[in-house]
Design an enzyme around this catalytic site. Structure first.
Site, mmCIF file in Angstrom:
data_model
loop_
_atom_site.group_PDB
_atom_site.id
_atom_site.type_symbol
_atom_site.label_atom_id
_atom_site.label_comp_id
_atom_site.label_asym_id
_atom_site.label_seq_id
_atom_site.Cartn_x
_atom_site.Cartn_y
_atom_site.Cartn_z
ATOM 1 N N LEU A 21 0.767 -1.288 -0.137
ATOM 2 C CA LEU A 21 -0.051 0.077 -0.131
ATOM 3 C C LEU A 21 0.766 1.309 -0.084
ATOM 4 O O LEU A 21 0.553 2.375 -0.464
ATOM 5 C CB LEU A 21 -0.885 0.150 1.310
ATOM 6 C CG LEU A 21 -2.014 -0.973 1.371
ATOM 7 C CD1 LEU A 21 -2.843 -0.893 2.672
ATOM 8 C CD2 LEU A 21 -3.087 -0.861 0.029
ATOM 9 N N MET A 26 7.638 4.930 9.686
ATOM 10 C CA MET A 26 8.056 3.467 10.593
ATOM 11 C C MET A 26 8.674 2.258 9.454
ATOM 12 O O MET A 26 9.485 1.554 9.941
ATOM 13 C CB MET A 26 6.912 2.889 11.287
ATOM 14 C CG MET A 26 6.467 3.742 12.579
ATOM 15 S SD MET A 26 5.124 2.868 13.293
ATOM 16 C CE MET A 26 5.411 1.336 13.283
ATOM 17 N N ASP A 138 0.472 13.732 13.625
ATOM 18 C CA ASP A 138 0.430 13.996 12.291
ATOM 19 C C ASP A 138 -0.735 13.738 11.529
ATOM 20 O O ASP A 138 -1.072 13.133 10.533
ATOM 21 C CB ASP A 138 1.412 12.775 11.580
ATOM 22 C CG ASP A 138 1.944 13.143 10.164
ATOM 23 O OD1 ASP A 138 1.746 14.216 9.804
ATOM 24 O OD2 ASP A 138 2.294 12.224 9.599
#
Length: 589
Positions: A21, A26, A138
């Site tokens: 995706l 991370m 965020d």
């Protein structure tokens, strides 16, 4: 979605990975499917982060907190393994486009009623996140997904785990502790971040949703300049509806102590609208995409295949629906009212036109699509123009979306299918979902449509009859002959008036007008306004003016506007507010 690459994991816990995706700070994000067929976004941590004990410890704490969120408008955690060699967490995959995709490459800025509903629902999502002891850090349009029953916040909470290793990894590729255009002043200054930072980001998100731009300017103008404006200057709220400016300004206060909390904002904002919370054009397209995906095939397990949209329009929405189909192994129709079908185990019922002894009558293919007609007046002197979006569906479905541009208002709504046969369609009384200006809108009466030819329908409702013709839709709906900048044909007024018409979808604020007028006392008054496009053929139908900037109190144009292009190429403007000949404009050289 991209296919899995050599070296990518094929399974994480109980989830089979079937495609890529994207990538984040991370690590890699995969599309996964549980043994029961539930779709998930599976985030696998980067190797260099997994090797840092401080990060792993914080990641473990954050995942535990994420399990507690359970917010009504967030994507819940489905599984995780914080002790694996490659730690991972799986959250529910949400089949919908992001706010960024809708505003930038699809619909455009959202209507006022939708932004109000967005504010209330995001406030409740943040309340759940903050109540679990998390700070999103965020919040931005790409982390807000839009579905027929509301928005979903994704990627919350994990960003805080990066703080433990920010000193050593701050400059690493892909490690971002916030998105510049939506960061709070305290994030810009490197100060302590609290839930109040999310509220500042929410204010920026709402400005973006309402206007299509950022309150402190674009990052393309320079990152350092943008951060300075966030930290030191006031936001530009031009174009934000007056009913939202107080709320947005409070969220964008420089002092975190002066911003409302998510709880306070949730108390003072609603989540409901008079109908579906998204605009009719967007809901109709979601429904069409879902119906077209009914015949989509699920790729064999272990042989991931990229999903592509077969239509040029709304590519982001097509991708989102297609990914949901691949992930679950079935395709479910999207109902804007969120009704569940008990026969499918709580999932929305699928829409199909296939004939069977027990099937409800469906919308014939001849009716599906966009239709427009002048229902009062005529194309030479229009007084009322109606646009219909007919979607596939069965009896009882809200299969007809409409935008009704009348003399003094523009009303958007939806109607349920009452009956259908080969050449006649009947839809019920409309349900109003949005209006310009704010106030009362009379819902459409029951409508009957009969096929006259492949591209013409005979429309009847409330004693009115009109011919409706097939019309354009999608991102390029505005006819090219209208697009551009126009000035009065009378040279005397050319420096005093300007009309800008942009390309885009129906329902977008694509027309802007600036007028400067001399007053009796020798001063000048200016009025800047925007208009929502409600129809594109045979005339361009515009909502009443929504003023974005003005001096004085003389900017009053309460009625709708209709535009046509004459044989000489001049733009003709008909306003129901002025009982006079149409104003004439020429392209600005």
């Amino acid at each position: 979605m991209q296919v899995l690459e050599l070296g990518d994991p094929r399974r994480m816990g109980d989830f089979t990975l079937i495609g890529r995706l994207g990538v984040g700070g991370m690590g890699q994000v995969f599309l996964g499917r549980s043994a029961g067929g539930r779709a998930a976004a599976v985030k696998v941590v980067k190797a260099e982060l997994a090797e840092v004990p401080e990060f792993r410890a914080r990641f473990r704490q954050e995942v535990a907190a994420l399990h507690r969120v359970g917010g009504e408008w967030t994507a819940p955690v489905l599984g995780a393994d914080t002790e694996a060699v490659a730690p991972w967490v799986a959250t529910e995959y949400v089949p919908g486009p992001s706010l960024q995709q809708v505003v930038e490459s699809g619909y455009g800025p959202l209507p006022e009623a939708t932004v109000h509903a967005l504010a209330g629902r995001l406030a409740r999502a943040l309340r759940a996140i903050h109540g679990a002891g998390l700070v999103h850090r965020d919040l931005k349009p790409s982390n807000i997904l839009l579905t027929v029953d509301g928005p979903r916040i994704i990627d919350f909470g994990i960003a805080r785990a990066l703080d433990t290793v920010a000193g050593s990894l701050r400059t690493s590729t892909g490690v971002v502790l916030g998105s510049p255009g939506f960061m709070s002043p305290e994030q810009v200054r490197g100060q302590r971040v609290t839930p109040a930072a999310d509220m500042f980001s929410l204010g920026s998100v709402l400005v973006y949703a309402a206007t299509g731009r950022l309150p402190f300017g674009s990052p393309e103008l320079g990152l350092h300049a943008l951060m300075f404006r966030i930290a030191e200057e006031e936001p530009d709220l031009t174009g934000v509806p007056q009913t939202l400016t107080g709320l947005v300004a409070a969220c964008l206060a420089k002092d975190p102590q002066r911003r409302p909390t998510a709880e306070q904002l949730a108390v003072h904002t609603g989540t409901d609208t008079d109908g579906p919370w998204l605009p009719a054009e967007l809901l109709a397209e979601l429904g069409r995409l879902a119906a077209r995906m009914l015949t989509a095939e699920t790729p064999p397990q272990g042989s991931p295949t990229p999903t592509r949209s077969t239509r040029r329009r709304w590519p982001a929405l097509a991708t989102a629906v297609a990914l949901a189909a691949v992930a679950t192994g079935t395709v479910l129709a999207l109902h804007d009212d969120g009704e569940k079908d008990p026969a499918t185990g709580g999932a929305p019922a699928a829409v199909s036109n296939s004939a069977s002894p027990s099937a409800e009558p469906g919308v014939p293919d001849e009716f599906v699509g966009a239709w427009e007609g002048v229902v009062e007046g005529d194309s030479d002197l229009p007084k009322r123009v109606l646009r219909l979006e007919i979607s596939p569906g069965t009896t009882g479905d809200k299969a007809a979306a409409y935008i009704d541009t009348d003399g003094d208002a523009q009303c958007t709504g939806r109607s349920k299918l009452l009956s259908a046969d080969a050449d006649t369609l009947v839809v019920g009384k409309g349900q109003v979902t949005a209006r310009v200006p704010q106030g009362s809108c009379t819902p459409l009466s029951e409508q009957t449509l009969k096929v006259r030819s492949r591209d013409v329908l005979v429309w009847k409702s409330g004693g009115l009859t009109a011919d409706f013709y097939r019309s354009a839709g999608g991102r390029d709906a505005v006819p090219d002959q209208y697009v551009g900048t126009w000035v009065p044909a009378n040279e005397t007024y050319r420096e005093k008036e300007l009309i800008r018409i942009a390309q885009g979808p129906i329902g977008g604020r694509l027309v802007r007008m600036s007028v400067t007028a001399g007053m009796d006392d020798g001063t000048e008054q200016y009025c800047d306004s925007t208009f929502v496009i409600g129809a594109v053929s045979p005339v361009l139908a515009l909502s009443p003016a929504m003023y974005t900037a003005q001096s004085g109190k003389g900017c009053r144009q309460p009625d709708s506007v209709f535009l046509t292009v004459g044989r000489d190429g001049h733009l003709l403007l008909y306003s129901m507010a002025a009982d006079a000949e149409p104003a004439e404009y020429v392209r600005k050289s």
